[in-house]
Design an enzyme around this catalytic site. Structure first.
Site, PDB file in Angstrom:
ATOM      1  N   TYR A 185       2.152  24.462  -4.111  1.00 42.38           N
ATOM      2  CA  TYR A 185       3.244  25.354  -3.724  1.00 42.38           C
ATOM      3  C   TYR A 185       4.361  25.202  -4.754  1.00 42.38           C
ATOM      4  O   TYR A 185       4.755  24.086  -5.107  1.00 42.38           O
ATOM      5  CB  TYR A 185       3.769  24.971  -2.333  1.00 42.38           C
ATOM      6  CG  TYR A 185       4.957  25.804  -1.901  1.00 42.38           C
ATOM      7  CD1 TYR A 185       4.781  26.966  -1.160  1.00 42.38           C
ATOM      8  CD2 TYR A 185       6.258  25.449  -2.268  1.00 42.38           C
ATOM      9  CE1 TYR A 185       5.857  27.748  -0.784  1.00 42.38           C
ATOM     10  CE2 TYR A 185       7.346  26.227  -1.899  1.00 42.38           C
ATOM     11  CZ  TYR A 185       7.140  27.369  -1.159  1.00 42.38           C
ATOM     12  OH  TYR A 185       8.205  28.144  -0.799  1.00 42.38           O
ATOM     13  N   GLU A 197       8.266  32.900  -5.285  1.00 40.64           N
ATOM     14  CA  GLU A 197       7.382  31.876  -4.718  1.00 40.64           C
ATOM     15  C   GLU A 197       5.940  32.097  -5.149  1.00 40.64           C
ATOM     16  O   GLU A 197       5.460  33.224  -5.150  1.00 40.64           O
ATOM     17  CB  GLU A 197       7.479  31.949  -3.190  1.00 40.64           C
ATOM     18  CG  GLU A 197       6.620  30.949  -2.448  1.00 40.64           C
ATOM     19  CD  GLU A 197       6.607  31.227  -0.948  1.00 40.64           C
ATOM     20  OE1 GLU A 197       7.400  30.604  -0.227  1.00 40.64           O
ATOM     21  OE2 GLU A 197       5.800  32.082  -0.511  1.00 40.64           O
TER      22      GLU A 197
END
Ligand code: GDP
Ligand code: MN
Length: 383
Positions: free
Chosen positions: A103, A191
């Site tokens: 992530y 993201e």
């Protein structure tokens, strides 16, 4: 404003973040054609503004164009958490498969008042869940805007992710690219979840999310054009076009207020008396009666609403203008939902005069108004 994955990844690519080759389509036959051009082994991905598409069946691997077409057949038109899939992205599969999922995101930490880079080796899944269950697996660095991302920061993160040294330089470029993408596009979030290490040992962004700060869209015309009107809930679109700040919540007391601060206060006071606001709504300063009417209609379009609380402190906004808007709305939508009105400030008296014959509960203080609305929402308030 949120972008689709395919739009987000194109922005990433402009800043040197590696992404798979891919194309969007909205029919199964064109999916088949694209899959063929991409070499057959592809991922078919629902393009909707919601996470967790994989778990919902909206992300499927296909090893030949026939399979891609078959998946597209299933995914197009599918409902994912209330969003209907109108487009799919067809991406080449990560070469050699996926060895690791990370992530990585850039966002603003409001408390620190700086852009923050967040990374976790527990990528691929819901980051909120990681944050709750194993917060020690999330690593953060803060960017000083006048300096940009420093290499010691990306080295720290690369080390924390357990990357082999050969990937540190590439990882640095990706973080810098993602940060530049964030900064230049006035994003509030960029993201990548997951950033993967492919079976061939290369880093690649296989998913992407970008949120743009709505207040910057005036100077980002290219991004403003990327808005997918089909993705916006109808109530939010109507509010945006009318210049009203509206956010739907889960309670049953509809709130119409002028000014963001007063709207927050109103919600606090509703909560103080054990009520639950159905929405945040700020009609802004100097609202005209047609905006007021739109606001009331928006509130009443929510079937959860059991009472409406109107709290107006007139400064530039005038009480009589608001009152006329309320009457106009009630002419257009017939409703039995009880309403409590508190008007104070400029032309409050005139406003109350206009509303005298309407079937409304009035209140002088906010505290009184909130208590009445809470009682009416419970169905036991008579006044
Ligand atoms: P999300 O569920 O909405 O976050 O959608 P993602 O794009 O993140 O896809 C969900 C999962 O599908 C990822 O975490 C990967 O495990 C898998 N996936 C996505 N793209 C690929 C790919 O190109 N190759 C492989 N093998 N798996 C992929
Ligand atoms: Mn994802």
């Amino acid at each position: 404003m949120n972008l689709h994955e395919y739009q987000a990844k194109r922005l990433f690519a402009e800043h040197g973040v590696p992404i798979p080759n891919g194309q969007v389509a909205n029919t199964p036959t064109s999916v088949r054609e694209i899959a063929r051009e991409l070499g057959g082994r592809v991922v078919v991905k629902a393009q909707v503004h919601i996470g967790g598409r994989g778990k919902a069946g909206g992300v499927k691997l296909a090893n030949d164009p026939d399979a891609a077409e078959a998946w597209a057949e299933k995914i197009l038109g599918m409902d994912i958490k209330g969003y209907t899939v109108g487009k799919v992205l067809i991406d080449q599969q990560a070469p050699g498969g996926i060895d690791q999922e990370i992530y990585l995101a850039v966002l603003i930490d409001r408390a620190v008042r700086r852009p923050m880079i967040m990374a976790s080796a527990a990528g691929g899944m819901d980051i909120e869940q990681v944050n709750e269950e194993t917060p020690e697996k999330i690593f953060r660095v803060y960017v000083e805007p006048s300096l940009g991302v420093r290499s010691y920061q990306t080295t720290y993160l690369a080390h924390a992710m357990g990357f082999p040294k050969e990937l540190w330089r590439d990882f640095h470029k990706i973080v810098v690219g993602l940060y530049e993408c964030f900064r230049k596009n006035d994003a509030s979030l960029t993201e990548v979840n997951p950033l993967v290490i492919t079976g061939e040992g290369k880093l690649m962004a296989v998913d992407g999310k970008v949120s743009i700060d709505d207040n910057a869209l005036f100077r980002q015309p290219r991004l403003a054009e990327m808005r997918d009107l089909d993705e916006e809930p109808p109530s939010e679109r109507e509010a945006r076009l009318a210049g009203i700040n509206f956010i739907k919540l889960d309670g049953n007391i509809g709130c119409m207020v002028n000014g963001a601060g007063l709207a927050m206060t109103t919600m606090d006071v509703v909560k103080l008396y054990h009520g639950e606001p159905a929405n945040f709504l700020d009609i802004g300063g100097g609202a005209r009666s047609d905006q007021v009417a739109t606001a009331i209609k928006l509130i009443l379009s929510d079937p959860n609403v059991k009472a409406v609380l109107i709290n107006i402190f007139g400064g530039i906004t005038r009480g009589d203008e608001v009152a006329r808007g309320i009457l106009a709305a009630l002419e257009q939508v017939k409703t039995d939902i009880p309403m409590v009105v508190r008007l104070a400030g400029t032309n409050a008296h005139e406003g109350l005069e206009i509303l005298r014959d309407a079937d409304m509960v009035t209140a002088v203080t906010l505290s009184d108004a909130a208590q009445k609305a809470v009682a009416l929402a419970k169905g036991d308030g008579q006044s």
